[in-house]
Design a protein around this motif. Structure first.
Motif, PDB file in Angstrom:
ATOM      1  N   VAL A 143      41.828  67.023  34.537  1.00  0.00           N
ATOM      2  CA  VAL A 143      42.470  66.532  35.762  1.00  0.00           C
ATOM      3  C   VAL A 143      43.923  66.969  35.851  1.00  0.00           C
ATOM      4  N   LEU A 144      44.665  66.873  34.758  1.00  0.00           N
ATOM      5  CA  LEU A 144      46.095  67.174  34.798  1.00  0.00           C
ATOM      6  C   LEU A 144      46.311  68.673  34.978  1.00  0.00           C
ATOM      7  N   ARG A 145      46.856  69.038  36.136  1.00  0.00           N
ATOM      8  CA  ARG A 145      47.142  70.438  36.442  1.00  0.00           C
ATOM      9  C   ARG A 145      48.646  70.650  36.545  1.00  0.00           C
ATOM     10  N   ALA A 146      49.035  71.904  36.694  1.00  0.00           N
ATOM     11  CA  ALA A 146      50.463  72.218  36.754  1.00  0.00           C
ATOM     12  C   ALA A 146      51.107  71.726  38.037  1.00  0.00           C
ATOM     13  N   SER A 147      50.336  71.601  39.125  1.00  0.00           N
ATOM     14  CA  SER A 147      50.884  71.134  40.400  1.00  0.00           C
ATOM     15  C   SER A 147      50.242  69.809  40.794  1.00  0.00           C
ATOM     16  N   LEU A 148      50.980  69.027  41.570  1.00  0.00           N
ATOM     17  CA  LEU A 148      50.466  67.730  42.013  1.00  0.00           C
ATOM     18  C   LEU A 148      49.251  67.898  42.911  1.00  0.00           C
ATOM     19  N   ALA A 149      49.272  68.896  43.777  1.00  0.00           N
ATOM     20  CA  ALA A 149      48.150  69.095  44.701  1.00  0.00           C
ATOM     21  C   ALA A 149      46.850  69.334  43.937  1.00  0.00           C
ATOM     22  N   GLN A 150      46.893  70.179  42.924  1.00  0.00           N
ATOM     23  CA  GLN A 150      45.698  70.457  42.135  1.00  0.00           C
ATOM     24  C   GLN A 150      45.271  69.246  41.315  1.00  0.00           C
ATOM     25  N   THR A 151      46.248  68.471  40.821  1.00  0.00           N
ATOM     26  CA  THR A 151      45.922  67.251  40.071  1.00  0.00           C
ATOM     27  C   THR A 151      45.211  66.243  40.951  1.00  0.00           C
ATOM     28  N   LEU A 152      45.700  66.054  42.167  1.00  0.00           N
ATOM     29  CA  LEU A 152      45.063  65.112  43.083  1.00  0.00           C
ATOM     30  C   LEU A 152      43.646  65.553  43.429  1.00  0.00           C
ATOM     31  N   GLU A 153      43.483  66.847  43.637  1.00  0.00           N
ATOM     32  CA  GLU A 153      42.149  67.361  43.953  1.00  0.00           C
ATOM     33  C   GLU A 153      41.200  67.141  42.788  1.00  0.00           C
ATOM     34  N   ARG A 154      41.658  67.443  41.575  1.00  0.00           N
ATOM     35  CA  ARG A 154      40.815  67.243  40.394  1.00  0.00           C
ATOM     36  C   ARG A 154      40.540  65.764  40.152  1.00  0.00           C
ATOM     37  N   ARG A 155      41.550  64.902  40.371  1.00  0.00           N
ATOM     38  CA  ARG A 155      41.365  63.462  40.165  1.00  0.00           C
ATOM     39  C   ARG A 155      40.224  62.949  41.029  1.00  0.00           C
ATOM     40  N   ASN A 156      40.273  63.270  42.311  1.00  0.00           N
ATOM     41  CA  ASN A 156      39.240  62.777  43.234  1.00  0.00           C
ATOM     42  C   ASN A 156      37.872  63.351  42.888  1.00  0.00           C
ATOM     43  N   ALA A 157      37.845  64.653  42.586  1.00  0.00           N
ATOM     44  CA  ALA A 157      36.569  65.290  42.277  1.00  0.00           C
ATOM     45  C   ALA A 157      35.980  64.743  40.980  1.00  0.00           C
ATOM     46  N   ARG A 158      36.827  64.476  39.998  1.00  0.00           N
ATOM     47  CA  ARG A 158      36.347  63.986  38.697  1.00  0.00           C
ATOM     48  C   ARG A 158      35.741  62.595  38.834  1.00  0.00           C
ATOM     49  N   ILE A 159      36.428  61.701  39.527  1.00  0.00           N
ATOM     50  CA  ILE A 159      35.916  60.329  39.664  1.00  0.00           C
ATOM     51  C   ILE A 159      34.633  60.317  40.482  1.00  0.00           C
ATOM     52  N   ALA A 160      34.674  60.993  41.644  1.00  0.00           N
ATOM     53  CA  ALA A 160      33.483  61.008  42.504  1.00  0.00           C
ATOM     54  C   ALA A 160      32.319  61.701  41.808  1.00  0.00           C
ATOM     55  N   GLY A 161      32.593  62.807  41.118  1.00  0.00           N
ATOM     56  CA  GLY A 161      31.528  63.522  40.423  1.00  0.00           C
ATOM     57  C   GLY A 161      30.928  62.719  39.290  1.00  0.00           C
ATOM     58  N   THR A 162      31.764  61.983  38.564  1.00  0.00           N
ATOM     59  CA  THR A 162      31.251  61.160  37.465  1.00  0.00           C
ATOM     60  C   THR A 162      30.345  60.048  37.994  1.00  0.00           C
ATOM     61  N   ILE A 163      30.763  59.391  39.051  1.00  0.00           N
ATOM     62  CA  ILE A 163      29.933  58.321  39.634  1.00  0.00           C
ATOM     63  C   ILE A 163      28.600  58.878  40.113  1.00  0.00           C
ATOM     64  N   PHE A 164      28.659  59.995  40.840  1.00  0.00           N
ATOM     65  CA  PHE A 164      27.432  60.588  41.352  1.00  0.00           C
ATOM     66  C   PHE A 164      26.544  61.062  40.202  1.00  0.00           C
ATOM     67  N   GLY A 165      27.157  61.642  39.171  1.00  0.00           N
ATOM     68  CA  GLY A 165      26.384  62.096  38.020  1.00  0.00           C
ATOM     69  C   GLY A 165      25.712  60.955  37.287  1.00  0.00           C
ATOM     70  N   CYS A 166      26.411  59.819  37.173  1.00  0.00           N
ATOM     71  CA  CYS A 166      25.809  58.649  36.513  1.00  0.00           C
ATOM     72  C   CYS A 166      24.607  58.131  37.294  1.00  0.00           C
ATOM     73  N   VAL A 167      24.719  58.158  38.601  1.00  0.00           N
ATOM     74  CA  VAL A 167      23.582  57.739  39.433  1.00  0.00           C
ATOM     75  C   VAL A 167      22.393  58.669  39.206  1.00  0.00           C
ATOM     76  N   LEU A 168      22.655  59.981  39.147  1.00  0.00           N
ATOM     77  CA  LEU A 168      21.575  60.935  38.900  1.00  0.00           C
ATOM     78  C   LEU A 168      20.928  60.703  37.540  1.00  0.00           C
ATOM     79  N   VAL A 169      21.739  60.397  36.527  1.00  0.00           N
ATOM     80  CA  VAL A 169      21.200  60.141  35.187  1.00  0.00           C
ATOM     81  C   VAL A 169      20.260  58.947  35.213  1.00  0.00           C
ATOM     82  N   MET A 170      20.668  57.875  35.868  1.00  0.00           N
ATOM     83  CA  MET A 170      19.811  56.679  35.925  1.00  0.00           C
ATOM     84  C   MET A 170      18.522  56.961  36.687  1.00  0.00           C
TER      85      MET A 170
END
Length: 726
Positions: free
Chosen positions: A438-465
């Protein structure tokens, strides 16, 4: 009668709407096909095959425990396994595993002491993040070093030095075997990668053609089209460089020469489209060509569809069709004095000839002429050798990479400390892995990764179940793991949300195999909580020792101005047999690349706090003016190449030299800039009249275009000063 006409009109509207929906659906399917068959997916599948195959071989040799440890080394080696030149693939893949081995060993030896482990993590993180000084090439190296430490946390503490060395040996063996596989597979897939990357660049240019076609719709706002054009040009610059890196490598065989020639034709077509932009402005000001503009729009759209057909053929490994689409020619011009319309049609015809040249090259009907790059292709590709030179950028407290390394080390320290005191049986490696990605050199990239990481993890957990609810057989679980590893690697750069989903699926399915007694719902809840904690830590630390885009804007602006000055110097050399074509091509690439970097930095700055944003209006003005400068110089360059006989060279040559010197003085700041205004673009840079190609002497047009270019240079200098606050 009126009722019948109304019904007919309603039916026609419904038919048009259905046809529009059908075409939109076809384009979505076509874009999906490009995503599925693109180089990143091919690379992801290759990585998955190598990862699973190497792990199975080592499982057969050393058992499950050895294969699990070796799997970490394999995973580290896969991070640098990207499409690359055949002769430089080993240099690309070796640094990550080589630097990861001692870090993995250090983590094994420090398992018994939280304090020692924390020190290894913090110091190792600092060194790992410093690898970003090498730019994009340093990314996989940095990630490999970090994950060598992070995944070592998942191992059970070793019972002594011998076991730690034994595990490290398996780690190194797994990484080494995969490096060999990566080099071999890259060589086998090199031809396919060349086709796919070239198709990707052609697809990007076709999209720009479609955007240019919108200029002929009277209801479209010109400012919106310019913004879209700059964004697409920036993306195309990246795609073209990726294509150059592979397509231009050692163009000795006929097939390689054809691909290289197609790429060069694509670059020339981009220049002609850029020059066409100014003539469209002149045509729009006349406001009397409404009947012809739809035909011009259709002509550009037709060529865009042709290019998309060619890109699809390259992607599928088929020859381009001889007659891909029916063509309706542009109507003849009847107004003898409409030079603007004639010039636009001439530009569109030139673009069409470049597209036809690409088709002829693809069919082998035209001999590939790549004399400009046959022996000098190394000058056009990205750097492939490693040196210590980038470390010089770390000098000074405000060095961006140094501050990024300090932020990263702090985030890792906080994450490790928090993970040791969570109320549930958290996996420290997952919290830290989230921070790393998540931590990138720029704030814009960090925010993008933060949102994608959280949303992707939740969606991935649902798929696993969902998957585990069906109680799948171990073979099915292994298949899901293999597919997830391919998808995770394929989309890590292009769309991280998909990678996050796949990585979550991969991690939880592996945990299910190794610890079947762990309930999937509980494991998923832990994984989501760890992800949120890691993402929040990375987000918070991105404000520590920040390096806002505003601090790098002056350097980027100066780079763009210097590139424009160099390009002007070489573009205004009279065309002759001794014209420095190679140097001009290199200068043209740098002009586009520097403008692309400035556009991307401006876009990133919009996500930063308003108080630290750069002056966005003059930056946008500078970008638009730079785009117009490239267009003017391209128009002059093509005139010198194609219509030299219609110029009075006794007048033109001194004027070209004087204009190049004046542009250089204006852009480098050695002469006063234009007077500052609240809006630096108050003078329309497209006011130059288009040439009348029927005229015997085009020298007056050339002199006028040179005068406009000099005025543009002064305006660019003024906008640059405003953007830098000087």
């Amino acid at each position: 009668m009126a009722e019948h006409l109304r019904k007919l009109r309603t039916a026609l509207l419904r038919h048009a709407e259905s046809w529009s929906l059908w075409r939109a659906a076809r384009r979505r399917v076509w874009k999906l096909m490009f995503s599925v068959l693109g180089p990143h997916v091919t690379n992801g599948l290759s990585v998955a095959i190598g990862l699973i195959g190497t792990a199975l071989i080592l499982y057969a040799i050393g058992g499950l425990t050895a294969a699990a440890t070796a799997g970490v080394g394999i995973l580290i080696a896969t991070m640098a396994d990207l499409p690359a030149q055949k002769h430089h693939k080993l240099q690309q893949m070796l640094p990550g595993p080589l630097l990861g081995v001692p870090l993995f060993l250090a983590m094994q030896l420090s398992h018994d002491s939280i304090q020692q482990q924390a020190m290894v993590l913090i110091c190792g993180s600092f060194v790992s993040f410093l690898a970003m000084a090498w730019g994009k090439r340093g990314g996989p190296v940095s990630a490999g070093m970090m994950f060598s430490m992070v995944f070592a946390l998942a191992e059970q503490p070793p019972r002594g030095l011998f076991e730690a060395l034994h595990r490290t040996g398996w780690f190194a063996l797994g990484a080494g075997i995969y490096v060999v596989y990566g080099v071999v597979s890259n060589g086998l897939l090199n031809g396919l990668y060349r086709n796919q990357l070239l198709a990707d660049a052609i697809k990007g240019f076709a999209g720009i053609l479609r955007t240019q076609a919108r200029r002929f719709d009277g209801h479209v706002h010109a400012g919106g089209v310019m913004s879209d054009m700059l964004t697409q040009q920036a993306a195309l610059a990246d795609a073209l460089q990726s294509a150059r890196d592979l397509v231009l490598e050692s163009p000795r065989t006929p097939a390689r020469q054809r691909r290289a020639a197609i790429l060069m034709a694509l670059l020339d077509a981009r220049d002609h489209l850029l020059a066409c932009d100014l003539d469209i402005d002149a045509l729009a000001r006349q406001g009397e060509n409404a009947t012809v503009q739809p035909a011009l729009r259709d002509a550009l759209l037709f060529r865009a569809r042709q290019l998309e057909t060619l890109a699809t053929a390259l992607l599928l490994g088929r020859g381009a069709p001889a007659q891909p689409l029916p063509y309706r020619p542009i109507p003849e011009i009847t107004a003898p004095d409409n030079s603007a319309l004639r010039e636009v049609i001439a530009r569109v015809a030139t673009i069409a000839s470049e597209v036809d040249r690409m088709y002829a090259l693809a069919h082998g009907e035209l001999k590939a002429d790549i004399a400009a790059v046959r022996e000098t292709w190394q000058l056009f590709i990205s750097a492939t050798t490693w040196s210590w030179m980038p470390l010089r950028s770390l000098q000074g407290w405000y060095a961006p990479t140094l501050r990024y390394a300090l932020r990263g080390s702090l985030a890792i320290a906080i994450g490790y400390l928090v993970s040791q005191h969570l109320p549930w049986a958290a996996h420290p490696y997952w919290v830290l892995a989230t921070i790393v990605v998540v931590l990138r050199a720029s704030l814009a990239q960090t925010l993008e990764r933060r949102n994608a990481r959280i949303a992707g993890t939740i969606f991935g957990c649902v798929l696993v179940m969902v998957v585990l609810a069906e109680h799948p057989a171990p073979q099915v679980v292994l298949g899901v793991i293999a597919l997830s590893s391919a998808v995770a690697h394929a989309f890590v750069v292009r769309r991280y949300f998909i990678t996050s989903v796949a990585a979550t699926l991969l991690g939880l399915m592996q945990a299910h195999l190794l610890a079947a007694d762990v309930h999937p719902v509980f494991a998923a809840a832990e994984r989501i909580a760890d992800t949120v904690i890691g993402a929040l830590i990375a987000w918070g630390c991105s404000y520590v020792l920040p390096v806002w885009e505003k601090s790098s804007v002056p350097q980027m602006v100066q780079r763009a101005l210097a590139a424009q000055s160099r390009h002007a110097e070489l573009a205004l050399v009279p065309a002759s047999t001794t014209s420095p074509d190679l140097q001009w091509r290199l200068a043209r690439r740098e002009a586009y690349d520097s403008l692309s970097a400035l556009v991307q930095a401006t876009a990133r700055s919009r996500s930063e706090p308003r108080a630290v944003q750069p002056a966005l209006e003059p930056l946008e003005t500078l970008q638009a003016l730079s785009y117009h400068m490239l267009a003017h110089l391209t128009a002059v360059k093509s005139m010198l190449q194609l219509r030299r006989g219609q110029l009075d060279m006794a007048v033109a040559e001194p004027a070209l030299a004087a204009a190049a010197a004046a542009i250089a003085r204006a852009l480098t700041g050695s002469e006063p800039a234009a007077p500052r205004r609240s809006r630096a673009a108050t003078v329309d840079p497209s006011q130059a009249r288009p040439p009348d190609m029927l005229a015997a002497d085009l020298t007056p047009w050339l002199l006028e275009r040179l005068a406009v270019s000099q005025s543009l240079a002064a305006q660019m200098r003024a906008a640059a000063d405003l953007s830098s606050g000087s």
